[in-house]
Design a protein around this motif. Structure first.
Motif, PDB file in Angstrom:
ATOM      1  N   TYR A   1       0.631  -1.013   0.185  1.00 52.37           N
ATOM      2  CA  TYR A   1      -0.286  -0.134   0.278  1.00 52.37           C
ATOM      3  C   TYR A   1       0.591   1.252  -0.551  1.00 52.37           C
ATOM      4  N   ILE A   2       2.023   1.211   0.411  1.00 55.68           N
ATOM      5  CA  ILE A   2       2.451   2.421   0.711  1.00 55.68           C
ATOM      6  C   ILE A   2       3.931   1.618   1.096  1.00 55.68           C
ATOM      7  N   SER A   3       4.464   2.958   0.459  1.00 55.03           N
ATOM      8  CA  SER A   3       6.815   2.651   0.105  1.00 55.03           C
ATOM      9  C   SER A   3       6.991   2.571   1.578  1.00 55.03           C
TER      10      SER A   3
ATOM     11  N   ARG B   1       1.146   2.506  -5.582  1.00 53.89           N
ATOM     12  CA  ARG B   1       1.350   2.778  -4.190  1.00 53.89           C
ATOM     13  C   ARG B   1       1.820   4.163  -3.538  1.00 53.89           C
ATOM     14  N   LYS B   2       0.951   4.701  -2.587  1.00 54.74           N
ATOM     15  CA  LYS B   2       1.258   5.904  -1.866  1.00 54.74           C
ATOM     16  C   LYS B   2       2.807   5.835  -1.483  1.00 54.74           C
TER      17      LYS B   2
ATOM     18  N   PRO C   1      -1.191   4.554   3.869  1.00 58.96           N
ATOM     19  CA  PRO C   1      -2.140   4.067   3.197  1.00 58.96           C
ATOM     20  C   PRO C   1      -3.391   4.876   2.485  1.00 58.96           C
ATOM     21  N   PHE C   2      -3.975   4.370   0.746  1.00 55.18           N
ATOM     22  CA  PHE C   2      -4.901   4.446  -0.287  1.00 55.18           C
ATOM     23  C   PHE C   2      -5.301   6.340   0.176  1.00 55.18           C
ATOM     24  N   LEU C   3      -4.169   7.361   0.722  1.00 55.72           N
ATOM     25  CA  LEU C   3      -4.328   9.064   1.399  1.00 55.72           C
ATOM     26  C   LEU C   3      -3.103   9.953   0.222  1.00 55.72           C
TER      27      LEU C   3
END
Length: 103
Positions: A37-39, A95-96, A100-102
């Protein structure tokens, strides 16, 4: 909150530690866990961990430490995200960087 952050941080660090086989060099795209989801999954976990600590302690020094951690680690997550996107053509486009998701 603290335990969830600690778990994410430890799991993310394990993923990063095991990215390369012995003798390998260079960078690879981390996959699995919050890295889907995120780096900056390890940065997110650590930030969440210290925010949970601040909530548990409910005092100014703990809150200040959590805020300073966000101010230091947040930009690092964005820098890593930018680097990965520039270095890898196949970097996951959804991927943010840090949240996550924002974000």
């Amino acid at each position: 909150m603290y335990v969830v952050g600690l778990t994410i941080n430890m799991h993310s660090d394990r993923i990063l530690k095991n990215l390369r086989k012995p003798g390998e060099t260079g960078y690879k795209i981390p996959r699995g866990g919050m890295f889907d989801y995120i780096s900056g999954a390890n940065f997110f976990g650590e930030s969440l961990e210290w925010m949970g600590y601040a909530v548990a302690c409910w005092n100014l020094p703990a809150l200040a430490f959590a805020i300073l951690t966000l101010c230091i680690i947040g930009p690092r997550a964005f820098h890593h995200h930018k680097y990965y996107k520039e270095k890898f053509e196949d970097y996951p486009p959804g991927r943010k960087a840090f949240i996550p998701f924002l974000l």
